[in-house]
Design a protein around this motif. Structure first.
Motif, PDB file in Angstrom:
ATOM      1  N   ASN B   8      -9.510 -84.230   8.967  1.00  0.00           N
ATOM      2  CA  ASN B   8      -9.107 -83.750   7.650  1.00  0.00           C
ATOM      3  C   ASN B   8      -9.828 -82.459   7.281  1.00  0.00           C
ATOM      4  O   ASN B   8      -9.243 -81.575   6.667  1.00  0.00           O
ATOM      5  CB  ASN B   8      -9.391 -84.821   6.594  1.00  0.00           C
ATOM      6  CG  ASN B   8      -8.178 -85.719   6.390  1.00  0.00           C
ATOM      7  OD1 ASN B   8      -7.048 -85.266   6.480  1.00  0.00           O
ATOM      8  ND2 ASN B   8      -8.411 -86.989   6.132  1.00  0.00           N
ATOM      9  N   GLN B   9     -11.085 -82.376   7.656  1.00  0.00           N
ATOM     10  CA  GLN B   9     -11.881 -81.195   7.362  1.00  0.00           C
ATOM     11  C   GLN B   9     -11.254 -79.940   7.968  1.00  0.00           C
ATOM     12  O   GLN B   9     -10.997 -78.965   7.275  1.00  0.00           O
ATOM     13  CB  GLN B   9     -13.302 -81.392   7.927  1.00  0.00           C
ATOM     14  CG  GLN B   9     -14.216 -80.209   7.778  1.00  0.00           C
ATOM     15  CD  GLN B   9     -14.698 -80.067   6.342  1.00  0.00           C
ATOM     16  OE1 GLN B   9     -14.466 -80.926   5.509  1.00  0.00           O
ATOM     17  NE2 GLN B   9     -15.379 -78.953   6.055  1.00  0.00           N
ATOM     18  N   ASN B  10     -10.965 -80.018   9.270  1.00  0.00           N
ATOM     19  CA  ASN B  10     -10.351 -78.860   9.940  1.00  0.00           C
ATOM     20  C   ASN B  10      -8.972 -78.556   9.381  1.00  0.00           C
ATOM     21  O   ASN B  10      -8.567 -77.395   9.292  1.00  0.00           O
ATOM     22  CB  ASN B  10     -10.244 -79.106  11.447  1.00  0.00           C
ATOM     23  CG  ASN B  10     -11.594 -79.057  12.122  1.00  0.00           C
ATOM     24  OD1 ASN B  10     -12.533 -78.492  11.575  1.00  0.00           O
ATOM     25  ND2 ASN B  10     -11.695 -79.672  13.278  1.00  0.00           N
ATOM     26  N   LEU B  11      -8.262 -79.606   9.034  1.00  0.00           N
ATOM     27  CA  LEU B  11      -6.946 -79.466   8.440  1.00  0.00           C
ATOM     28  C   LEU B  11      -7.045 -78.596   7.190  1.00  0.00           C
ATOM     29  O   LEU B  11      -6.344 -77.586   7.060  1.00  0.00           O
ATOM     30  CB  LEU B  11      -6.449 -80.858   8.060  1.00  0.00           C
ATOM     31  CG  LEU B  11      -4.965 -81.149   8.203  1.00  0.00           C
ATOM     32  CD1 LEU B  11      -4.455 -80.747   9.553  1.00  0.00           C
ATOM     33  CD2 LEU B  11      -4.702 -82.624   7.949  1.00  0.00           C
ATOM     34  N   GLU B  13      -9.333 -76.597   6.109  1.00  0.00           N
ATOM     35  CA  GLU B  13      -9.777 -75.206   6.300  1.00  0.00           C
ATOM     36  C   GLU B  13      -8.636 -74.310   6.767  1.00  0.00           C
ATOM     37  O   GLU B  13      -8.484 -73.188   6.295  1.00  0.00           O
ATOM     38  CB  GLU B  13     -10.950 -75.163   7.279  1.00  0.00           C
ATOM     39  CG  GLU B  13     -12.248 -75.611   6.614  1.00  0.00           C
ATOM     40  CD  GLU B  13     -13.388 -75.794   7.608  1.00  0.00           C
ATOM     41  OE1 GLU B  13     -13.194 -75.478   8.792  1.00  0.00           O
ATOM     42  OE2 GLU B  13     -14.471 -76.266   7.188  1.00  0.00           O
ATOM     43  N   GLY B  14      -7.827 -74.815   7.681  1.00  0.00           N
ATOM     44  CA  GLY B  14      -6.674 -74.041   8.129  1.00  0.00           C
ATOM     45  C   GLY B  14      -5.682 -73.812   7.005  1.00  0.00           C
ATOM     46  O   GLY B  14      -5.208 -72.699   6.787  1.00  0.00           O
ATOM     47  N   LEU B  15      -5.392 -74.880   6.305  1.00  0.00           N
ATOM     48  CA  LEU B  15      -4.414 -74.797   5.214  1.00  0.00           C
ATOM     49  C   LEU B  15      -4.877 -73.816   4.140  1.00  0.00           C
ATOM     50  O   LEU B  15      -4.106 -73.007   3.638  1.00  0.00           O
ATOM     51  CB  LEU B  15      -4.211 -76.183   4.598  1.00  0.00           C
ATOM     52  CG  LEU B  15      -3.615 -77.230   5.538  1.00  0.00           C
ATOM     53  CD1 LEU B  15      -3.723 -78.636   4.945  1.00  0.00           C
ATOM     54  CD2 LEU B  15      -2.167 -76.895   5.855  1.00  0.00           C
ATOM     55  N   MET B  16      -6.175 -73.895   3.824  1.00  0.00           N
ATOM     56  CA  MET B  16      -6.704 -73.018   2.782  1.00  0.00           C
ATOM     57  C   MET B  16      -6.539 -71.550   3.153  1.00  0.00           C
ATOM     58  O   MET B  16      -6.134 -70.743   2.325  1.00  0.00           O
ATOM     59  CB  MET B  16      -8.180 -73.305   2.513  1.00  0.00           C
ATOM     60  CG  MET B  16      -8.760 -72.369   1.461  1.00  0.00           C
ATOM     61  SD  MET B  16     -10.281 -72.958   0.707  1.00  0.00           S
ATOM     62  CE  MET B  16     -11.469 -72.495   1.929  1.00  0.00           C
ATOM     63  N   SER B  17      -6.825 -71.236   4.419  1.00  0.00           N
ATOM     64  CA  SER B  17      -6.780 -69.821   4.792  1.00  0.00           C
ATOM     65  C   SER B  17      -5.369 -69.254   4.649  1.00  0.00           C
ATOM     66  O   SER B  17      -5.192 -68.076   4.337  1.00  0.00           O
ATOM     67  CB  SER B  17      -7.324 -69.624   6.198  1.00  0.00           C
ATOM     68  OG  SER B  17      -6.322 -69.865   7.141  1.00  0.00           O
ATOM     69  N   LEU B  32       1.955 -73.264   7.333  1.00  0.00           N
ATOM     70  CA  LEU B  32       0.884 -74.243   7.130  1.00  0.00           C
ATOM     71  C   LEU B  32       0.695 -75.101   8.373  1.00  0.00           C
ATOM     72  O   LEU B  32      -0.433 -75.337   8.819  1.00  0.00           O
ATOM     73  CB  LEU B  32       1.199 -75.107   5.908  1.00  0.00           C
ATOM     74  CG  LEU B  32       1.169 -74.347   4.573  1.00  0.00           C
ATOM     75  CD1 LEU B  32       1.835 -75.153   3.452  1.00  0.00           C
ATOM     76  CD2 LEU B  32      -0.260 -73.985   4.191  1.00  0.00           C
ATOM     77  N   ALA B  33       1.807 -75.550   8.945  1.00  0.00           N
ATOM     78  CA  ALA B  33       1.717 -76.388  10.135  1.00  0.00           C
ATOM     79  C   ALA B  33       1.081 -75.608  11.294  1.00  0.00           C
ATOM     80  O   ALA B  33       0.185 -76.108  11.973  1.00  0.00           O
ATOM     81  CB  ALA B  33       3.105 -76.885  10.517  1.00  0.00           C
ATOM     82  N   ASN B  34       1.547 -74.385  11.487  1.00  0.00           N
ATOM     83  CA  ASN B  34       1.000 -73.580  12.577  1.00  0.00           C
ATOM     84  C   ASN B  34      -0.506 -73.393  12.453  1.00  0.00           C
ATOM     85  O   ASN B  34      -1.222 -73.386  13.455  1.00  0.00           O
ATOM     86  CB  ASN B  34       1.674 -72.201  12.609  1.00  0.00           C
ATOM     87  CG  ASN B  34       3.104 -72.294  13.111  1.00  0.00           C
ATOM     88  OD1 ASN B  34       3.462 -73.247  13.804  1.00  0.00           O
ATOM     89  ND2 ASN B  34       3.916 -71.315  12.755  1.00  0.00           N
ATOM     90  N   SER B  35      -0.977 -73.253  11.225  1.00  0.00           N
ATOM     91  CA  SER B  35      -2.405 -72.989  11.036  1.00  0.00           C
ATOM     92  C   SER B  35      -3.261 -74.193  11.398  1.00  0.00           C
ATOM     93  O   SER B  35      -4.470 -74.078  11.577  1.00  0.00           O
ATOM     94  CB  SER B  35      -2.677 -72.613   9.580  1.00  0.00           C
ATOM     95  OG  SER B  35      -2.735 -73.781   8.784  1.00  0.00           O
TER      96      SER B  35
END
Lengths: 187, 187
Positions: B8-11, B13-17, B32-35
DNA sequence: GTCTATAGCTAGATAGAC
DNA sequence: GTCTATCTAGCTATAGAC
């Protein structure tokens, strides 16, 4: 040829208000068309390149507005610096409707739009800073000092508009306008 | 059940960026999915309500980050006020990568998404202001004065991020961080 | 829990009548 | 110059296999 239903001036004002409140990605061509009373296809007749051209036209309008209502007034050495500042602060207040409105510039500083409109944004902000720099110099500041303060006015206006919007109170914006006044008028 | 591909953490961070740089309306579920390395459908498994829930989760993450790295540090009376300020300024600098990054808060005050996320945005900004108010009080300011200055820090950070982005130079942001320091440390 | 496939829709953009 | 009608691509969201 048929007569124009709407003047270019009215067109731009309607289009700007949509982009101002919904942002670039948030404004659909239907939204834009509805705001003008024209159909989508008619908008394409006026702006063949679509949304990009519409947005660019809005930015040109803003650039002109800033030049007339901020830069030139601030640079007018026939007027006392105090007077110039007072009038321009009023204009800024009116432009953002006391802090209600989002700044078109902010609405377009997102990454996806910077490639498209970055140059126009930079020009408008640069002009704003030039205007306030001229004011500072008229107040007796050194050019360096005047430039720093000029940049500060832009930061205060942009920042306080965000905080006002998010906190749903116009006070931060109003207080920042006051702070700008004090920056120049008091020692 | 299969194992989670991404924590969830990595999820988050990617989504936020993505949301940070493209805004809410500018971020598609494909982006969002790609990130994250997951497929769209998998994202819906984690966030059943889709983009709204994703964005809300990002804001919760930001809220927690601000609480830990700004509010609590600023309020920690075991540390000298000077020290607290110094560390927090560094954290803010890192958060925005020296001024490169757009603030998620700004990205969401924009597209007419205030109805959806207004409460979370307000809460985060309120907490920020509380933190800096506590700092000001520790510096000997009256509560009223401390509150005004605290709001000012938020305005300076937000405003200078916009100007830095539009002018494509990190200087306004860096200067504003310095200005915040001086606001508290010098008389 | 993750995937492929696809439904259902709305976006931006164009064609052609008037 | 403005309109109605329509195209295609992309969007959000869901169904169902593994």
């Amino acid at each position: 040829m048929r007569p124009q239903k709407v003047t270019n001036q009215n067109l731009i004002e309607g289009l700007m208000s949509v982009i101002q409140s919904k942002g670039y990605n948030g404004s659909s061509l239907n939204d834009l068309a509805n705001s003008t009373g024209l159909q989508k296809a008619s908008l394409y007749h006026r702006f063949p390149k679509g949304k990009k051209e519409i947005t660019s036209a809005v930015l040109s309008f803003v650039e002109e507005w800033v030049d007339i209502n901020i830069v030139e007034l601030l640079s007018d050495k026939e007027q006392k610096p105090n007077e110039r500042l007072k009038i321009v602060i009023e204009n800024i207040d009116n432009l953002y409707e006391g802090g209600e409105k989002i700044c078109v510039l902010r609405a377009l500083t997102m990454d996806n739009n910077l490639d498209l409109f970055g140059n126009q944004l930079k020009k408008i902000m640069t002009n704003w800073i030039i205007g306030f720099t001229n004011l500072g110099i008229s107040f007796g500041q050194s050019e360096k000092e005047a430039k720093i303060k000029a940049e500060q006015t832009l930061i205060l206006v942009q920042g306080s508009l965000i905080v006002s919007k998010a906190m749903s109170t116009l006070k931060p914006f109003q207080k920042s306008l006051l702070a700008i006044k004090n920056m120049y008028m008091s020692p």
